[in-house]
Design an enzyme around this catalytic site. Structure first.
Site, PDB file in Angstrom:
ATOM      1  N   SER A  15       0.687  -1.224  -0.184  1.00 23.55           N
ATOM      2  CA  SER A  15       0.084  -0.100  -0.050  1.00 23.55           C
ATOM      3  C   SER A  15       0.701   1.194   0.004  1.00 23.55           C
ATOM      4  O   SER A  15       0.358   2.117  -0.535  1.00 23.55           O
ATOM      5  CB  SER A  15      -0.931  -0.073   1.150  1.00 23.55           C
ATOM      6  OG  SER A  15      -0.206  -0.175   2.380  1.00 23.55           O
TER       7      SER A  15
ATOM      8  N   LYS B 123     -11.695   0.570  -1.894  1.00 25.00           N
ATOM      9  CA  LYS B 123     -10.766   1.281  -2.635  1.00 25.00           C
ATOM     10  C   LYS B 123     -11.252   1.389  -4.139  1.00 25.00           C
ATOM     11  O   LYS B 123     -11.957   2.182  -4.527  1.00 25.00           O
ATOM     12  CB  LYS B 123      -9.407   0.767  -2.401  1.00 25.00           C
ATOM     13  CG  LYS B 123      -8.875   0.937  -0.925  1.00 25.00           C
ATOM     14  CD  LYS B 123      -7.753   0.416  -0.139  1.00 25.00           C
ATOM     15  CE  LYS B 123      -7.574   0.985   1.077  1.00 25.00           C
ATOM     16  NZ  LYS B 123      -6.958  -0.127   2.054  1.00 25.00           N
TER      17      LYS B 123
ATOM     18  N   HIS C 292      -5.070  -3.075  -2.736  1.00 29.27           N
ATOM     19  CA  HIS C 292      -4.736  -2.170  -3.595  1.00 29.27           C
ATOM     20  C   HIS C 292      -4.574  -2.966  -5.195  1.00 29.27           C
ATOM     21  O   HIS C 292      -3.903  -2.372  -5.968  1.00 29.27           O
ATOM     22  CB  HIS C 292      -3.398  -1.747  -3.444  1.00 29.27           C
ATOM     23  CG  HIS C 292      -3.845  -0.689  -2.314  1.00 29.27           C
ATOM     24  ND1 HIS C 292      -4.127   0.459  -2.108  1.00 29.27           N
ATOM     25  CD2 HIS C 292      -3.415  -0.912  -0.718  1.00 29.27           C
ATOM     26  CE1 HIS C 292      -4.357   1.118  -0.908  1.00 29.27           C
ATOM     27  NE2 HIS C 292      -3.866  -0.006  -0.217  1.00 29.27           N
TER      28      HIS C 292
END
Ligand SMILES: *Cc1c(COP(=O)(O)O)cnc(C)c1O
Length: 398
Positions: free
Chosen positions: A191, A249, A219
């Protein structure tokens, strides 16, 4: 009106702790930040100013996408604003089924189980899979909630240097035999550094030592491997029996998940404490996440753009090609990162400085993230504004 009482020992404790943080330059402050579905591109507003956001994790711009907003609104109208109970009681509203099926299909697993958040998925799942007799091996740069999950598990935990497969092999050789089960946990995309874990090598080691490999793809989903995440960034995709991640995300909504076999998912639904003892997600959130996954499955132009923009930025600055839409400019001292962030903000560019303890001491950085909704010109402006900063490669990547 607030009651005026003399400072208690509790207040003095809190104030002293805050003073200590401030003394180290590590005191943090919340800034009210607005984003509007009506603004084109990756814009946010702060203190009355509009800034181009290079700090978010909304990699595909889906959090403000009209299709997600409409899905959330419709679901709230049909099923209510909240779930009203845990999923095992009466909170398992009809939209969960579609979301879990889509996740399993995208990740190539038999089943998926949705949690309240990515953090809750890790602190819930890890202690179900490993206990006091077992061994957990984690990459040193893994996310805080992986470390938290291993602490809750009571398993023996060993940390290997970032992406160091020799060190991982040595730990397995030394400790695996004395433990019942072994779990290897790593971020798929790191990350704060943006690099990938060497998943084929990890899967090989795991197979050789009868260890279970678990990736945290917070991610990766939506932005690498054709949108399917870090496992699919490799050809052929390695065997990874446990793939967790977040819906907050690139997916643009909220929630977490574990994709695994039917038996493992059913065990998690029965035993993960952060699944059993918490309320289900709001129906609108689940509907928005499902809609986002449909877009991720179909729109390869959208899922490939964040990495392409990161590549454009790195090429402009002569940096190595990125492996994900996260590009760190490591400046060293916290003060240097703060000053660089302030300079960029003056120019209308929001790039948050990341300081310890989120990153190791001496590696404070600008963490730059690219989003499908950035214009090429936004990226070029950022590259021009960063040209004067002297950054260095993280020690582990040298
Ligand atoms: C953000 C993040 C999480 C937590 O996910 P949430 O859904 O925000 O709780 C877990 N792991 C990694 C690597 C993350 O970056």
């Amino acid at each position: 009106m607030t009651d005026r009482t003399p400072a208690t020992s509790l207040d003095r404790f809190a104030a002293d702790k805050l003073d200590t943080l401030a003394g180290k330059g590590l005191r943090r402050h919340l800034a009210v930040t607005g984003q509007s579905p009506k603004a084109a591109g990756a814009q946010i507003t702060r203190n009355g100013r509009t800034l181009i956001n290079f700090s978010g994790n909304d990699y595909l711009g889906l959090s403000t996408d009209p299709a997600l907003i409409a899905a959330a609104r419709d679901a709230a109208a049909r099923y209510g604003a909240g779930a009203g109970a845990s999923r095992l009681v009466t909170g398992n509203h009809p939209l969960y089924d579609d979301l879990e099926r889509r996740l399993a299909r995208l990740k190539g697993t038999e089943d998926a189980v949705v949690f309240g958040s990515g953090y809750m998925a890790n602190i819930g799942a890890i202690p179900v899979l490993a206990g006091a007799e077992d061994l957990i091996l984690i990459d040193a740069l893994s996310h805080a909630c992986i470390h938290a999950g291993t602490q809750l598990s009571k398993a023996r935990t060993e940390i290997f240097p970032h992406n160091d497969m020799d060190a991982l092999a040595q730990l397995l050789a030394r400790h695996r035999g004395a433990h019942c089960h072994c779990l290897i946990v790593t971020d798929g995309v790191f990350s704060m550094d943006g690099d990938l874990a060497p998943l084929p090598a990890m899967a090989d080691l795991a197979a050789r030592h009868d260890a279970w490999l678990m990736t945290d793809d917070a991610h990766g989903l939506g932005v690498v491997g054709g949108g399917r995440g870090s496992r699919h960034a490799f050809d052929p995709p390695p065997d990874i029996p446990l793939q967790m991640g977040t819906l907050s995300k690139a997916v643009g909504a909220y929630g977490g998940y574990v994709c695994a076999s039917r038996a493992v998912c059913e065990l998690l639904r029965n035993r993960a404490r952060s699944f059993v003892f918490t309320t289900g997600l709001p129906p609108g959130t689940v509907a928005a996440a499902s809609t986002a996954l449909a877009i991720i499955e179909e729109d390869s132009q959208r899922t490939s753009r964040p990495l392409a923009l990161a590549g454009r930025f790195c090429a402009a600055l002569g940096l190595p090609p990125p492996e994900s839409p996260i590009v760190p400019l490591i400046l060293g001292p916290a003060g240097a990162a703060m000053a660089a962030s302030a300079t960029l903000q003056e120019a209308g560019l929001l790039v948050t400085a990341i300081r310890p303890p989120s990153v190791p001491d001496g590696t404070a950085r600008l963490r730059i993230t690219f989003t499908a909704t950035h214009a090429d010109a936004d990226v070029d402006a950022l590259a021009a504004a960063c040209a004067d900063f002297t950054s260095f490669t993280p020690p582990h990547a040298r």
